[in-house]
Design a protein around this motif. Structure first.
Motif, PDB file in Angstrom:
ATOM      1  N   GLY A 156       0.804  -1.212   0.000  1.00  0.00           N
ATOM      2  CA  GLY A 156       0.000   0.000   0.000  1.00  0.00           C
ATOM      3  C   GLY A 156       0.837   1.261   0.000  1.00  0.00           C
ATOM      4  O   GLY A 156       0.474   2.268  -0.607  1.00  0.00           O
ATOM      5  N   ASN A 157       1.976   1.221   0.676  1.00  0.00           N
ATOM      6  CA  ASN A 157       2.928   2.330   0.678  1.00  0.00           C
ATOM      7  C   ASN A 157       3.402   2.602  -0.754  1.00  0.00           C
ATOM      8  O   ASN A 157       3.683   1.674  -1.520  1.00  0.00           O
ATOM      9  CB  ASN A 157       4.089   1.941   1.601  1.00  0.00           C
ATOM     10  N   ASN A 158       3.507   3.868  -1.129  1.00  0.00           N
ATOM     11  CA  ASN A 158       3.856   4.218  -2.504  1.00  0.00           C
ATOM     12  C   ASN A 158       5.145   3.559  -2.993  1.00  0.00           C
ATOM     13  O   ASN A 158       5.206   3.026  -4.096  1.00  0.00           O
ATOM     14  CB  ASN A 158       3.999   5.741  -2.653  1.00  0.00           C
ATOM     15  N   GLN A 159       6.207   3.631  -2.177  1.00  0.00           N
ATOM     16  CA  GLN A 159       7.488   3.090  -2.621  1.00  0.00           C
ATOM     17  C   GLN A 159       7.428   1.577  -2.765  1.00  0.00           C
ATOM     18  O   GLN A 159       7.978   1.000  -3.708  1.00  0.00           O
ATOM     19  CB  GLN A 159       8.612   3.485  -1.666  1.00  0.00           C
ATOM     20  N   ARG A 160       6.737   0.916  -1.863  1.00  0.00           N
ATOM     21  CA  ARG A 160       6.580  -0.534  -1.978  1.00  0.00           C
ATOM     22  C   ARG A 160       5.813  -0.896  -3.248  1.00  0.00           C
ATOM     23  O   ARG A 160       6.143  -1.866  -3.943  1.00  0.00           O
ATOM     24  CB  ARG A 160       5.843  -1.083  -0.756  1.00  0.00           C
ATOM     25  N   PHE A 161       4.790  -0.124  -3.548  1.00  0.00           N
ATOM     26  CA  PHE A 161       4.018  -0.375  -4.764  1.00  0.00           C
ATOM     27  C   PHE A 161       4.897  -0.228  -6.000  1.00  0.00           C
ATOM     28  O   PHE A 161       4.894  -1.089  -6.892  1.00  0.00           O
ATOM     29  CB  PHE A 161       2.832   0.592  -4.833  1.00  0.00           C
ATOM     30  N   VAL A 162       5.650   0.862  -6.064  1.00  0.00           N
ATOM     31  CA  VAL A 162       6.517   1.101  -7.219  1.00  0.00           C
ATOM     32  C   VAL A 162       7.588   0.024  -7.328  1.00  0.00           C
ATOM     33  O   VAL A 162       7.887  -0.472  -8.422  1.00  0.00           O
ATOM     34  CB  VAL A 162       7.126   2.516  -7.143  1.00  0.00           C
ATOM     35  N   ASN A 163       8.178  -0.347  -6.203  1.00  0.00           N
ATOM     36  CA  ASN A 163       9.170  -1.428  -6.223  1.00  0.00           C
ATOM     37  C   ASN A 163       8.559  -2.707  -6.800  1.00  0.00           C
ATOM     38  O   ASN A 163       9.185  -3.409  -7.602  1.00  0.00           O
ATOM     39  CB  ASN A 163       9.683  -1.713  -4.808  1.00  0.00           C
ATOM     40  N   LEU A 164       7.334  -3.005  -6.383  1.00  0.00           N
ATOM     41  CA  LEU A 164       6.684  -4.247  -6.807  1.00  0.00           C
ATOM     42  C   LEU A 164       6.411  -4.258  -8.305  1.00  0.00           C
ATOM     43  O   LEU A 164       6.801  -5.195  -9.012  1.00  0.00           O
ATOM     44  CB  LEU A 164       5.372  -4.438  -6.044  1.00  0.00           C
ATOM     45  N   VAL A 165       5.726  -3.232  -8.807  1.00  0.00           N
ATOM     46  CA  VAL A 165       5.261  -3.287 -10.202  1.00  0.00           C
ATOM     47  C   VAL A 165       6.397  -3.099 -11.204  1.00  0.00           C
ATOM     48  O   VAL A 165       6.210  -3.359 -12.398  1.00  0.00           O
ATOM     49  CB  VAL A 165       4.132  -2.271 -10.472  1.00  0.00           C
ATOM     50  N   THR A 166       7.574  -2.660 -10.734  1.00  0.00           N
ATOM     51  CA  THR A 166       8.738  -2.572 -11.621  1.00  0.00           C
ATOM     52  C   THR A 166       9.666  -3.769 -11.465  1.00  0.00           C
ATOM     53  O   THR A 166      10.721  -3.810 -12.090  1.00  0.00           O
ATOM     54  CB  THR A 166       9.531  -1.275 -11.369  1.00  0.00           C
ATOM     55  N   SER A 167       9.255  -4.741 -10.662  1.00  0.00           N
ATOM     56  CA  SER A 167      10.102  -5.918 -10.421  1.00  0.00           C
ATOM     57  C   SER A 167       9.870  -6.988 -11.486  1.00  0.00           C
ATOM     58  O   SER A 167       8.792  -7.084 -12.072  1.00  0.00           O
ATOM     59  CB  SER A 167       9.806  -6.506  -9.042  1.00  0.00           C
ATOM     60  N   ILE A 191      -0.496   7.146  -7.285  1.00  0.00           N
ATOM     61  CA  ILE A 191      -1.234   8.308  -6.773  1.00  0.00           C
ATOM     62  C   ILE A 191      -0.944   8.464  -5.284  1.00  0.00           C
ATOM     63  O   ILE A 191      -0.156   9.306  -4.872  1.00  0.00           O
ATOM     64  CB  ILE A 191      -2.748   8.154  -7.020  1.00  0.00           C
ATOM     65  N   ASP A 192      -1.539   7.643  -4.476  1.00  0.00           N
ATOM     66  CA  ASP A 192      -1.385   7.557  -3.020  1.00  0.00           C
ATOM     67  C   ASP A 192      -2.282   6.395  -2.593  1.00  0.00           C
ATOM     68  O   ASP A 192      -3.138   5.961  -3.378  1.00  0.00           O
ATOM     69  CB  ASP A 192      -1.821   8.847  -2.314  1.00  0.00           C
ATOM     70  N   PRO A 193      -2.133   5.894  -1.370  1.00  0.00           N
ATOM     71  CA  PRO A 193      -2.969   4.768  -0.949  1.00  0.00           C
ATOM     72  C   PRO A 193      -4.448   5.131  -0.791  1.00  0.00           C
ATOM     73  O   PRO A 193      -4.821   6.304  -0.685  1.00  0.00           O
ATOM     74  CB  PRO A 193      -2.364   4.369   0.404  1.00  0.00           C
ATOM     75  N   ARG A 194      -5.260   4.088  -0.764  1.00  0.00           N
ATOM     76  CA  ARG A 194      -6.689   4.239  -0.504  1.00  0.00           C
ATOM     77  C   ARG A 194      -6.916   4.750   0.923  1.00  0.00           C
ATOM     78  O   ARG A 194      -6.024   4.679   1.764  1.00  0.00           O
ATOM     79  CB  ARG A 194      -7.426   2.916  -0.717  1.00  0.00           C
ATOM     80  N   SER A 277      -9.625   9.440   6.341  1.00  0.00           N
ATOM     81  CA  SER A 277      -8.532   8.885   7.146  1.00  0.00           C
ATOM     82  C   SER A 277      -7.547   8.184   6.233  1.00  0.00           C
ATOM     83  O   SER A 277      -7.911   7.261   5.493  1.00  0.00           O
ATOM     84  CB  SER A 277      -9.079   7.892   8.173  1.00  0.00           C
ATOM     85  N   THR A 278      -6.293   8.607   6.281  1.00  0.00           N
ATOM     86  CA  THR A 278      -5.268   8.055   5.397  1.00  0.00           C
ATOM     87  C   THR A 278      -4.624   6.839   6.060  1.00  0.00           C
ATOM     88  O   THR A 278      -3.532   6.922   6.613  1.00  0.00           O
ATOM     89  CB  THR A 278      -4.214   9.116   5.049  1.00  0.00           C
ATOM     90  N   ILE A 279      -5.282   5.682   5.940  1.00  0.00           N
ATOM     91  CA  ILE A 279      -4.864   4.489   6.693  1.00  0.00           C
ATOM     92  C   ILE A 279      -3.762   3.700   5.999  1.00  0.00           C
ATOM     93  O   ILE A 279      -3.282   2.705   6.554  1.00  0.00           O
ATOM     94  CB  ILE A 279      -6.067   3.571   6.988  1.00  0.00           C
ATOM     95  N   GLN A 280      -3.344   4.087   4.788  1.00  0.00           N
ATOM     96  CA  GLN A 280      -2.178   3.495   4.103  1.00  0.00           C
ATOM     97  C   GLN A 280      -2.321   1.991   3.866  1.00  0.00           C
ATOM     98  O   GLN A 280      -1.371   1.234   4.002  1.00  0.00           O
ATOM     99  CB  GLN A 280      -0.905   3.752   4.926  1.00  0.00           C
ATOM    100  N   SER A 281      -3.498   1.553   3.459  1.00  0.00           N
ATOM    101  CA  SER A 281      -3.746   0.113   3.372  1.00  0.00           C
ATOM    102  C   SER A 281      -3.443  -0.497   2.011  1.00  0.00           C
ATOM    103  O   SER A 281      -2.753  -1.518   1.913  1.00  0.00           O
ATOM    104  CB  SER A 281      -5.220  -0.166   3.718  1.00  0.00           C
ATOM    105  N   VAL A 282      -3.985   0.094   0.980  1.00  0.00           N
ATOM    106  CA  VAL A 282      -3.930  -0.471  -0.371  1.00  0.00           C
ATOM    107  C   VAL A 282      -3.612   0.649  -1.358  1.00  0.00           C
ATOM    108  O   VAL A 282      -4.131   1.755  -1.216  1.00  0.00           O
ATOM    109  CB  VAL A 282      -5.287  -1.117  -0.752  1.00  0.00           C
ATOM    110  N   ALA A 283      -2.786   0.369  -2.336  1.00  0.00           N
ATOM    111  CA  ALA A 283      -2.471   1.366  -3.355  1.00  0.00           C
ATOM    112  C   ALA A 283      -3.711   1.680  -4.188  1.00  0.00           C
ATOM    113  O   ALA A 283      -4.356   0.774  -4.711  1.00  0.00           O
ATOM    114  CB  ALA A 283      -1.358   0.845  -4.256  1.00  0.00           C
ATOM    115  N   ASP A 284      -4.054   2.965  -4.292  1.00  0.00           N
ATOM    116  CA  ASP A 284      -5.144   3.374  -5.174  1.00  0.00           C
ATOM    117  C   ASP A 284      -4.529   3.586  -6.551  1.00  0.00           C
ATOM    118  O   ASP A 284      -4.383   4.700  -7.037  1.00  0.00           O
ATOM    119  CB  ASP A 284      -5.793   4.658  -4.672  1.00  0.00           C
ATOM    120  N   ALA A 285      -4.149   2.478  -7.168  1.00  0.00           N
ATOM    121  CA  ALA A 285      -3.281   2.525  -8.339  1.00  0.00           C
ATOM    122  C   ALA A 285      -4.058   2.517  -9.638  1.00  0.00           C
ATOM    123  O   ALA A 285      -5.104   1.889  -9.758  1.00  0.00           O
ATOM    124  CB  ALA A 285      -2.325   1.336  -8.310  1.00  0.00           C
TER     125      ALA A 285
END
Length: 394
Positions: A156-167, A191-194, A277-285
């Motif tokens: 859900g964290n932006n950097q983790r999302f980017v790391n994942l989809v570029t792997s 964008i940012d998390p849900r 509430s910005t709970i940082q759960s899932v990427a709103d990708a």
């Protein structure tokens, strides 16, 4: 939606649409020069300059005439939305045209002109639209493996999302499955998390912990995983088409929804939600896909140019994220919406109720990743820097 609503200008940024003189001038330019030239001219600051607009229109006309092919790039967002929601559709147009050395001309179809969600994705799949931007959650209805992204608290964290989809691991597990359904992934959009956004009049304050949303009707998109998320959190997941969500919230058919703060602003939820509430759960990708058969039919230089454009636009998106966030947060707060950042302890309570570590997700991991070992490889990939940086605000 009329064409003047495709535009966002500085004078009426809070309303998200141009003033009446700007609308009239934009419509006049559409009539004189065509929609694409009017859009490029308006965003470039040439709206009220006849000389500049004529030059822009000439350039667009020459580009289209010189191109070997004209394609449509469709999005659900109006032109100018990038200020708050960095999908970079004008950048994509320019980059494709430039990296293909002018062999491809791109006609934009913004603001849902050719549909949104499932309807737009279907047009990419059947080839009536070459390239489109849409959410990964909606793509999951066509390619279920993409839904892995919606398991909470692993990317859900932006950097983790980017790391994942570029792997390479993600590409190996997901991309070939997407291609089997007739799509080619061009690039992702960070964008940012849900969030947890609650309608006005429902709660006394923001949803700080899962206890605050027990039993409420939570609007969800076409994602089986997101429906399970809100069941685990104690809410009542309620599928509602995106175009009907605002009215559903106003009528009490739905009590809450989960898009990023940026999406809520762009789609006009300032008068609908009371707190976010910005709970940082899932990427709103989001993602840009194209019809794979169309892409494969193009000569190698055009394929290479499109992929170079995709890479460049992705990097431009990542650079835009913090500025878009700052603008969206500011505008939401000006409108009286409480944008709440949970404490570490509060985030942990959300994670404990629905996080990826729960055995409730084992069947989903097995089904979509193929094995628990493969999911662990994907999880490890979220920690590996592949040369892309994005601000995570966490």
């Amino acid at each position: 939606m009329s064409f003047f609503n495709h535009l966002t200008t500085a004078k009426h940024a809070e309303a998200g649409e141009p003033s009446l003189p700007e609308r009239r001038q934009f419509m006049s330019n559409v009539a004189r020069y065509g929609f694409s030239a009017a859009v490029v001219g308006a965003v470039g600051g040439a709206l009220f300059s006849e000389q500049a607009m004529a030059q822009t229109a000439q350039e667009e006309s020459e580009r289209r005439a010189a191109a070997e092919i004209t394609i449509v790039l469709a999005t659900g967002y109006r032109i100018g939305a990038t200020r708050a929601y960095p999908i970079m559709q004008l950048n994509y147009k320019e980059n494709i045209q430039n990296f293909t050395n002018g062999r491809v001309y791109v006609r934009l179809a913004p603001a849902g002109e050719l549909g949104v969600g499932d309807a737009l994705i279907s047009k990419v799949q059947n080839g009536s639209v070459a390239i489109a931007q849409h959410s990964m959650a909606n793509l999951s209805a066509f390619a279920p493996e993409v839904d892995l992204i919606n398991i909470p608290y692993w990317c859900g964290n932006n950097q983790r999302f980017v790391n994942l989809v570029t792997s390479q691991a993600w590409k190996d597990v997901v991309h070939h499955k997407v291609e089997e359904r007739g799509f080619k992934v061009l690039s992702y959009v960070c964008i940012d998390p849900r969030t947890v956004a609650v309608r006005r009049g429902l709660l006394d304050g923001p949803a700080k912990t899962p206890e605050d949303i027990q039993g409420i009707k939570f609007r969800v998109p076409a994602s089986d995983i997101l429906q399970r998320v809100y069941r685990l959190l104690g809410a009542n997941p309620t599928p509602v088409a995106w175009g009907e969500t605002s009215s559903a919230m106003q009528q009490g058919v739905a009590d809450a929804l989960d898009p990023s703060v940026q999406a809520l602003l762009v789609f006009g939820f300032t008068d609908v939600v009371e707190s976010i509430s910005t709970i940082q759960s899932v990427a709103d990708a989001q993602v840009y896909t194209c019809n794979k058969a169309w892409f494969d039919s193009q000569p190698a230089p055009i394929q290479d140019g499109i992929m170079q454009a995709a890479e460049t636009t992705f990097r431009e998106n990542l650079a835009k994220v913090p500025a878009a966030r700052a603008y969206a947060y500011s505008e939401m707060r000006k409108a009286g919406v409480d944008v709440y950042t949970p404490t570490e302890n509060e985030v942990e309570q959300w994670r404990a109720r629905c996080g990826h570590h729960l055995s409730d997700w084992d069947d989903t991991k097995l089904k979509l990743a193929g094995s628990m070992e493969v999911f662990e490889e994907l999880l490890e990939a979220t920690e590996v820097d592949n040369g892309y940086y994005v601000d995570s605000n966490s």
